[in-house]
Scaffold this active site. Structure first.
Site, PDB file in Angstrom:
ATOM      1  CG  HIS A   1     106.750 -20.263 -20.094  1.00  0.00           C
ATOM      2  ND1 HIS A   1     105.788 -20.620 -19.162  1.00  0.00           N
ATOM      3  CD2 HIS A   1     106.201 -19.299 -20.876  1.00  0.00           C
ATOM      4  CE1 HIS A   1     104.690 -19.897 -19.392  1.00  0.00           C
ATOM      5  NE2 HIS A   1     104.917 -19.087 -20.412  1.00  0.00           N
TER       6      HIS A   1
ATOM      7  CG  HIS B   1     107.419 -11.241 -18.234  1.00  0.00           C
ATOM      8  ND1 HIS B   1     106.988 -10.778 -19.461  1.00  0.00           N
ATOM      9  CD2 HIS B   1     106.399 -11.986 -17.731  1.00  0.00           C
ATOM     10  CE1 HIS B   1     105.757 -11.225 -19.687  1.00  0.00           C
ATOM     11  NE2 HIS B   1     105.376 -11.969 -18.652  1.00  0.00           N
TER      12      HIS B   1
END
Length: 198
Positions: A37, A120
């Protein structure tokens, strides 16, 4: 109480590309593919009524859907690396969505995250990995990139204390507007062009 955070889910094709980055790094504990995620805003452990307030406030977010490309790899912790991640190509839409969610959280009295937002996807947590091994891992995978994918919603996720991150549970989801067929077909032609140019 579970830890809460807002996030973007990673679609199957992009997750598959990320999974190909697994391996080849001693001391890495790889994140399960289904737990990939992109965290937008860490909220932390909050009482149930505060979680409800956050969810109600997030109902007011009205942003367009947008395309996102995962690109590049890096590590957190220079002298003592503790995680490796895949990066994200610059996206004004992503920054705007994250900024709005951050302002909502601050208005509700949730402490600001001291770290600057750096989008990220965490690939692995590291334990006793040598900086040299990490540098070699990163340089071998520096040209990593996915095809663009459409972000059609953001979610409120929870995590229980566990080793290695996850399991993460989607508690609530908010759609982004305008993920229409025209945009999707335009995105497909962009990705076809980028495939040809490689």
């Amino acid at each position: 109480m579970p830890r809460l955070f807002t996030a973007l889910e990673i679609p199957r094709d992009a997750a598959l590309s990320l999974s190909l980055l697994r391996g080849g790094l001693p001391g890495a504990r790889w994140i399960d593919v289904e737990n990939y995620h992109l965290t937008l805003r860490f909220i932390g452990d909050v009482e149930g009524h505060v979680a409800d307030e956050i969810a109600n406030a997030l109902d007011r977010v009205h942003r367009p859907s947008f395309a996102l490309t995962l690109s590049g790899v890096g590590a957190f912790g220079q002298k003592k690396p503790h995680a490796v991640w895949a990066g994200v190509s610059a996206s004004p839409d992503l920054s705007a969505l994250q900024g709005e969610i951050d302002r909502i959280c601050q208005r509700l009295g949730i402490p600001a995250d001291p770290r600057k937002f750096m989008p990220h996807v965490t690939l692995a947590r590291l334990r006793n990995s040598s900086p040299l091994d990490v540098a070699q891992y990163l340089s071998a995978r520096g040209n990593f990139s996915t095809l663009p994918f459409r972000v059609g919603r953001f979610v409120l996720m929870s995590s229980r204390d566990s080793v290695g991150g996850g399991p993460y549970i989607v508690e609530e989801a908010w759609p982004l507007s305008g993920a229409d067929a025209r945009a999707a077909s335009r995105l497909a032609s962009v990705s076809d062009a980028s495939r040809i140019m490689r």
